[in-house]
Design an enzyme around this catalytic site. Sequence first.
Site, PDB file in Angstrom:
ATOM      1  N   THR A  83       0.901  -1.153   0.000  1.00  0.00           N
ATOM      2  CA  THR A  83       0.000   0.000   0.000  1.00  0.00           C
ATOM      3  C   THR A  83       0.938   1.200   0.000  1.00  0.00           C
ATOM      4  O   THR A  83       2.044   1.130   0.573  1.00  0.00           O
ATOM      5  CB  THR A  83      -0.925   0.050   1.229  1.00  0.00           C
ATOM      6  OG1 THR A  83      -0.121   0.135   2.401  1.00  0.00           O
ATOM      7  CG2 THR A  83      -1.818  -1.183   1.331  1.00  0.00           C
ATOM      8  N   HIS A  84       0.527   2.257  -0.642  1.00  0.00           N
ATOM      9  CA  HIS A  84       1.392   3.446  -0.813  1.00  0.00           C
ATOM     10  C   HIS A  84       2.722   3.054  -1.461  1.00  0.00           C
ATOM     11  O   HIS A  84       3.727   3.724  -1.250  1.00  0.00           O
ATOM     12  CB  HIS A  84       1.661   4.160   0.521  1.00  0.00           C
ATOM     13  CG  HIS A  84       0.442   4.351   1.340  1.00  0.00           C
ATOM     14  ND1 HIS A  84      -0.411   5.425   1.183  1.00  0.00           N
ATOM     15  CD2 HIS A  84      -0.103   3.583   2.329  1.00  0.00           C
ATOM     16  CE1 HIS A  84      -1.413   5.314   2.048  1.00  0.00           C
ATOM     17  NE2 HIS A  84      -1.262   4.210   2.745  1.00  0.00           N
ATOM     18  N   SER A 118      16.890  -1.224 -26.257  1.00  0.00           N
ATOM     19  CA  SER A 118      17.317   0.145 -26.508  1.00  0.00           C
ATOM     20  C   SER A 118      18.172   0.156 -27.766  1.00  0.00           C
ATOM     21  O   SER A 118      18.883  -0.805 -28.048  1.00  0.00           O
ATOM     22  CB  SER A 118      18.124   0.626 -25.303  1.00  0.00           C
ATOM     23  OG  SER A 118      18.984   1.668 -25.697  1.00  0.00           O
ATOM     24  N   LYS A 141      19.702  -3.690 -22.483  1.00  0.00           N
ATOM     25  CA  LYS A 141      18.378  -3.302 -21.980  1.00  0.00           C
ATOM     26  C   LYS A 141      17.251  -4.204 -22.472  1.00  0.00           C
ATOM     27  O   LYS A 141      17.213  -4.610 -23.623  1.00  0.00           O
ATOM     28  CB  LYS A 141      18.065  -1.867 -22.408  1.00  0.00           C
ATOM     29  CG  LYS A 141      18.929  -0.839 -21.726  1.00  0.00           C
ATOM     30  CD  LYS A 141      18.355  -0.406 -20.401  1.00  0.00           C
ATOM     31  CE  LYS A 141      17.399   0.738 -20.642  1.00  0.00           C
ATOM     32  NZ  LYS A 141      16.639   1.067 -19.469  1.00  0.00           N
TER      33      LYS A 141
END
Length: 492
Positions: free
Chosen positions: A165-166, A285, A291
Site C-alpha cells: 500500500t502506498h 534500446s 536493456k
Amino acid sequence: MSEQGSGIGSDESGNGDGDVVRGDRFSGGPARGFLSSLSADERIFTADLAVDRAHVVMLAEQGIIEDETAGEILTALNVVEVDGHGSLPDGEDVHAAIETSVVQKVGDDGGKMHTARSRNDEVATCIRYRLREDVLGVLDATLALREALLETAESHANTVMPGYTHLQPAQPTTVGHFLASYEQAISRDTERLLDAYGRVNQSPLGSAAFAGTPFDVNRERVADLLGFDSVLGNSMDASSARDFLVETVSALANLATTLSGIAEDLVIYSNRGFVELSDDYSSTSSIMPQKKNPDTLELVRAVAGDAHAGLSGLLSTLKGLPRAYNRDLQRATPHAWGAIDAVTDAVEVTAGAVATATWNEDVLAEESAEGFSTATGVADLLAMCGVPFRTAHELVATAGEADYDALDSAANDVLGAPLAEYVPREEVESALDPETSVEMRDSHGGPAGDAMAEGLSDAEATLVVHEESVAELVESLESANELLQTEVNDYV
Ligand code: ARG
C-alpha cells in the site's frame, strides 16, 4: 440539379430540413472538405449498406416502393459493396455517396431509397450498428484477458509475494491473489460494456430527420432485420441522441484505467525482478544493448490517455447541443472509434503479456521476507489471543522487527509480561513466516489457500456467464444478418 446532387439527400421523404436539397449552390465551395466525413465514414460503409437494405426491404413490404424498384436498388447496393468504399463517388458523406452510386446505377428511381428517412436517423443507426461489433470485439478481449489472469493466478495461487500500500511493503500476499484482483476489476468492466451494449442496440431508424414521417413505415421490422433489440421511441431523441457513445466510451475509459494499473504494477515488478516479460512483449534500446524494457506495458498504461481524451472529447462536443440533429455530431463519432480501437489493442496486448510472463518465485520469496511485512499478522495473532488490537499494534510497532526476542521485550514494556503468557512461542514464530502469514488470512476474498480457491472458482463461474452472454449477442447478430440476406435475396 447537378449530376452530383441527383438523388443525394434530395428531400423526397418530405421530412423537413434534415437533408438539404443539394443543387449547385451546395455542391462545392471552399468548405467542402471540412464538411465531408466520407473518408472517416469508411468505418460505417458496411453498416450503411445493411441499413439501406433493411430500409428498402421494409419500404417494399409496406408498399411504399414497388418490389421491382426495391430489387433494382438492392442489386445496385450489392455492386456498391463489391466495389468497396474506395470506389464511391464524391459525396458529403458515405450515405450521400452510396445513394449517388445507386442513382447512377438504377436511374432516378434509385432516389426512392431515401424515402421516409433522413441521413440523421440513418447515421445514428449506422453508428449503433457498427459500434455493436466493436463492443463485442472489446468484450471478447476482456474475456480472454480474464482467462489469462485466472490461469496464471491458479498456477501461482501459492506463490508468496510482497503486497503494497502506498507502494510500501505492507503484507505478504500471493501472485494469484494479486492477479485475481485485476480479473475481478476487469469483470466489472465486462459488465459495464455489456450494460452499455444493451442501450447501443436500439434502433433509431424511421425517425427521419427528427419529426417522424408521413409514410407508413414499420420501424420494428427494420429493427429486426438489423438485429436491434428494440426501437427507440421518440423520434427527436432517437435521431440526435449520442449518450450511447458516451456510456460506451466511459466504460472503455474505466477499463483503460484498470489496465493502466496492472501495466504500472508489472512495470514496477519487472524493475524489481519479480516478473520477467517474454521477449515478445519487451523492447530493447537502440544504444544500450543490455536493456530489456517493458515498452508494451508502458504503452498500455498510456492508452488510458487515449480513452480519457475520447471521453472528454465526446462530452465536450455534445455539451449544450440544442435539439435535434446538429452537424457537431459528425465530429463526436471518431472519438468513440479512436477509444475503442486503442483500448481493444491494449486489452489484447495485456492478455498476451500476462499469459507469457515468468514470475520469479525465488526473488518473490526473498523479497516477501524483507522488512517486517508480517507485522500485521503478528498483531492479529495477539489480538486473537485476547490482547486488544490497538495494544497489539503498539507492541508490534515497539518491537519494530521480525524477531521473537524484540517482540518479547516489547511485550514486557507494553503488557508488563512476557509474550509467552499470551501466545505460545511457536505460533509467534510461525506468524513471522510470510507463507504462514498468508495462510492465516483465510477470510472470504483473502489469499489463503482455501479462500483463494473459492475466489478463483467464483471468478471462473462469472467468466463463464459472461462468455455465454457475449456468445448469445454474437449469435443474435448473425441470425439477423442471415434474415436480412434471405429477405434481400427475395428481391434480387
Ligand atoms: N455525416 C453526417 C454525420 O455524421 C450525417 C448526417 C448529416 N445530416 C445532415 N442533416 N446534415 O452526422
